[in-house]
Motif scaffolding. Sequence first.
Motif, PDB file in Angstrom:
ATOM      1  N   GLY A 146      -5.462   1.600   3.683  1.00 16.70           N
ATOM      2  CA  GLY A 146      -5.013   2.833   4.234  1.00 16.70           C
ATOM      3  C   GLY A 146      -3.847   2.552   5.166  1.00 16.70           C
ATOM      4  N   THR A 147      -2.781   3.250   5.580  1.00 15.24           N
ATOM      5  CA  THR A 147      -2.044   2.875   6.608  1.00 15.24           C
ATOM      6  C   THR A 147      -1.170   4.090   7.551  1.00 15.24           C
ATOM      7  OG1 THR A 147       0.107   3.082   5.284  1.00 15.24           O
ATOM      8  CG2 THR A 147      -0.932   0.810   5.166  1.00 15.24           C
ATOM      9  N   ILE A 182      -7.498   7.067   9.976  1.00 12.48           N
ATOM     10  CA  ILE A 182      -6.258   6.923  10.697  1.00 12.48           C
ATOM     11  C   ILE A 182      -5.732   8.213  11.632  1.00 12.48           C
ATOM     12  CG2 ILE A 182      -3.711   6.888  10.059  1.00 12.48           C
ATOM     13  CD1 ILE A 182      -4.614   5.686   7.523  1.00 12.48           C
ATOM     14  N   MET A 183      -6.098   9.424  11.253  1.00 14.98           N
ATOM     15  CA  MET A 183      -5.859  10.603  11.946  1.00 14.98           C
ATOM     16  C   MET A 183      -6.585  10.454  13.314  1.00 14.98           C
ATOM     17  SD  MET A 183      -3.561  12.526  10.477  1.00 14.98           S
ATOM     18  CE  MET A 183      -2.648  11.096  10.388  1.00 14.98           C
ATOM     19  N   ARG A 184      -7.984  10.045  13.338  1.00 16.22           N
ATOM     20  CA  ARG A 184      -8.661  10.253  14.514  1.00 16.22           C
ATOM     21  C   ARG A 184      -8.222   8.924  15.360  1.00 16.22           C
ATOM     22  NH1 ARG A 184     -13.310  10.193  12.090  1.00 16.22           N
ATOM     23  NH2 ARG A 184     -13.653  12.461  12.661  1.00 16.22           N
ATOM     24  N   GLY A 242      -0.320   6.488   4.279  1.00 17.53           N
ATOM     25  CA  GLY A 242      -0.562   6.212   2.745  1.00 17.53           C
ATOM     26  C   GLY A 242      -2.245   5.447   2.498  1.00 17.53           C
ATOM     27  N   VAL A 243      -2.698   5.981   1.443  1.00 17.27           N
ATOM     28  CA  VAL A 243      -3.943   5.516   0.882  1.00 17.27           C
ATOM     29  C   VAL A 243      -3.684   4.869  -0.353  1.00 17.27           C
ATOM     30  CG1 VAL A 243      -6.246   5.861   0.482  1.00 17.27           C
ATOM     31  CG2 VAL A 243      -5.053   7.039   2.327  1.00 17.27           C
ATOM     32  N   VAL A 259       0.859  -1.192   0.058  1.00 18.23           N
ATOM     33  CA  VAL A 259      -0.133   0.004   0.143  1.00 18.23           C
ATOM     34  C   VAL A 259       0.952   1.166   0.038  1.00 18.23           C
ATOM     35  CG1 VAL A 259      -1.696   1.420   1.610  1.00 18.23           C
ATOM     36  CG2 VAL A 259      -1.897  -1.095   1.088  1.00 18.23           C
ATOM     37  N   LEU A 260       1.886   1.337   0.798  1.00 15.03           N
ATOM     38  CA  LEU A 260       2.703   2.474   0.972  1.00 15.03           C
ATOM     39  C   LEU A 260       3.522   2.608  -0.323  1.00 15.03           C
ATOM     40  CD1 LEU A 260       3.126   4.475   3.201  1.00 15.03           C
ATOM     41  CD2 LEU A 260       5.195   3.264   3.870  1.00 15.03           C
TER      42      LEU A 260
END
Length: 406
Positions: free
Chosen positions: A59-60, A99-101, A85-86, A22-23
């Motif tokens: 997503g990671t 991810i941020m949450r 990354g998405v 993914v990344l």
Amino acid sequence: MSDDSLAIRILTIDDLPAFADVLARAFNLDVTDALTRRDELVFEPERWHGVFDGDELVGTGGLLTRRITVPGGGQTPIAAVTAVGVAPGHRRRGVLTRIMRAQLHGLHEQAREPVTALWASESVIYPRFGYGLGAQFYRSKIKARAAFRPGVELASERVREVGLDQAVPLIKAIYEKEAPQRAGALDRPDAAWEFLFDDPEYRRRDFTALKFAVLPDAYAMFRVKSDWNEEGPCGTLRVVELVATTPQAYATLYRYLLDYDLTITVETNAALDEPLIHILEDPRKMSRPAGDSLWVRLVDVDRALAARRYNAPVDLVFGVRDAFCPWNAGNWRLVTDADGNAEVKRVEDPPDLELDVTDLGAIYLGGTRPSTLAAAGRIKERTAGAVSRATAAFAGDREPSCLESF
């Protein structure tokens, strides 16, 4: 836009191949064993998240357990955000927001690090989540063999080029002496050092493997790219990292690099207060286009503001907006003493200054002045003189600088 078909969970070591895929795709790279190995070097179980669409990882995002030097000296815990990354085809579905949450709300709920920071691939993304531009740097190019001004003092020792095994002990000792003196610098646990020295082919981009030039009080890690044209050699030397603990050692290392054979340009990422331009006889031999480095986010306003020291006594109430982490919203009173120590508490008093949490992140390391943000209309002064007092208090002795992109 949020997508209810998505789920988020902590990644395990078994997820690393999918994570690397993914990344790599998110950053337009090929998946290689070397890339996967680098991810494994800094992988921290329980701190890396993945967003899944069914069984597919799309997503990671990871957190590194580090410490950062803050104004006034000393280091405070920081969650260094990395590997975000998405996967192509899954963007604009709310993956990054999840991810941020998970990261920010998790840090708050667990009372972990009070501050996070990251390097942004795209600068418009992370202010949405409360990150402010906390440090910048120059992408400098210096003409090889540029002369120093008369009277520049050089070290008596000769610069030596050594191999990795010889360089490592000296590099670690010098970095660990200097990093606590520079706001924005991160500590380096063993995994971070291993990551730094890992040097797979794909990272070289037509340059040589890492080279190491050392003095007792300084080191430089650099690469060289050979090139020729009809006028002769026109190679480029790229400084990866240069740290010196004395002015003489600093000047001596740069003299060595500027005089490197078969090159016409030296490239380096430099702090905004880099001394080199004041050493050169002709400062126009050094171009200095600026870029953003650290984006800083206060997870918990009270704990974060109390973790650094201040350059002047101050008693101010900050009216903070924070839509993404609502526990920070409200009025916070910052009181500092003559030694720079701070006490922060929530109050009902009217604010002297009104600002967004992104603005607190921007001023946190001393690299962005409150007066600058006030001039940009980002900070609103509600009590006369409050901006001036905040600017004096948050100032640092040096510009913040982070040598490593994580």
